[in-house]
Design an enzyme around this catalytic site. Structure first.
Site, short mmCIF file in Angstrom:
data_model
loop_
_atom_site.label_atom_id
_atom_site.label_comp_id
_atom_site.label_asym_id
_atom_site.label_seq_id
_atom_site.Cartn_x
_atom_site.Cartn_y
_atom_site.Cartn_z
N HIS A 61 -31.90 -71.17 -10.49
CA HIS A 61 -31.94 -71.66 -11.87
C HIS A 61 -32.79 -72.91 -12.07
CE1 HIS A 61 -28.95 -74.17 -10.00
NE2 HIS A 61 -29.17 -75.05 -10.97
N HIS A 76 -35.87 -76.69 -15.16
CA HIS A 76 -34.51 -76.13 -15.22
C HIS A 76 -34.54 -74.91 -16.13
CE1 HIS A 76 -30.16 -75.90 -15.39
NE2 HIS A 76 -30.15 -76.81 -14.42
#
Length: 154
Positions: A61, A76
Site C-alpha cells: 500500500h 501512499h
C-alpha cells in the site's frame, strides 16, 4: 546550492488540495509536506517511482524512494489501505532495488479500494523536508500523467 528534485506524479489523476485528504496525518502535513492525487479510474492501476533512487521501504500500500542525495518521497496508495493486508496490490519491484522515475513499483486497483469503503487518494510526501522546500506544486484540479511533475523539492 542544492539542485531542485522533480517529483513526478506516481499515478495518473487529478491534483486535490492536501487538506482534502481524508486522513489528518496527511492533511495536516504531519508526515511532511506534499501533494495528493485522486487517481483516474480510466488510467489503469500502476503506481510508478516518482523519482530516481532506491526503494528504501516497500509495502503493498505504500513505498518510499530515496534519491542518492538523501531526499526521500513517500507514496501512499489510498487511505487506510494497510487494512487490506495487501489484497488488490501487486509488487513490481523489491525493497532495496534501484528505480528510475516512471518505473512501475506497485500494481493496484483504485476501484477495489473504493469498493472496500476506503479513499483511493494518493498522498505524495517529501519526507524530512520543510514546507518551504516544496516548489512548483501542480495546481489543484490539474490532470496529470505519470510523466508530469507534481512538485519539486529544494
Amino acid at each position: 546550492m542544492t539542485t531542485l528534485l522533480a517529483v513526478r506524479s506516481p499515478v495518473a489523476g487529478v491534483v486535490i488540495d492536501v487538506t482534502e485528504i481524508p486522513d489528518p496525518v496527511f492533511s495536516a502535513g504531519l508526515v511532511g509536506p506534499g501533494a495528493a492525487v485522486a487517481p483516474d479510474p480510466e488510467a489503469g492501476g500502476t503506481a510508478v517511482a516518482p523519482i530516481d533512487g532506491r526503494l528504501v521501504k516497500l509495502h503493498p500500500h505504500a513505498f518510499v524512494v530515496a534519491a542518492d542525495d538523501g531526499r526521500a518521497v513517500l507514496v501512499h496508495l489510498g487511505i487506510d489501505t494497510v487494512e487490506l493486508h495487501g489484497a488488490g496490490f501487486v509488487l513490481h519491484a523489491t525493497e532495496g532495488a534501484r528505480v528510475t522515475a516512471g518505473q512501475p513499483v506497485v500494481g493496484w486497483d483504485p476501484s477495489v479500494v473504493r469498493a472496500g469503503g476506503r479513499s483511493p487518494v494518493v498522498p505524495v510526501v517529501a519526507l524530512d523536508a520543510e514546507a518551504a522546500s516544496l516548489g512548483d506544486v501542480a495546481p489543484v484540479g490539474a490532470k496529470l500523467t505519470t510523466s508530469d511533475v507534481l512538485f519539486t523539492i529544494a
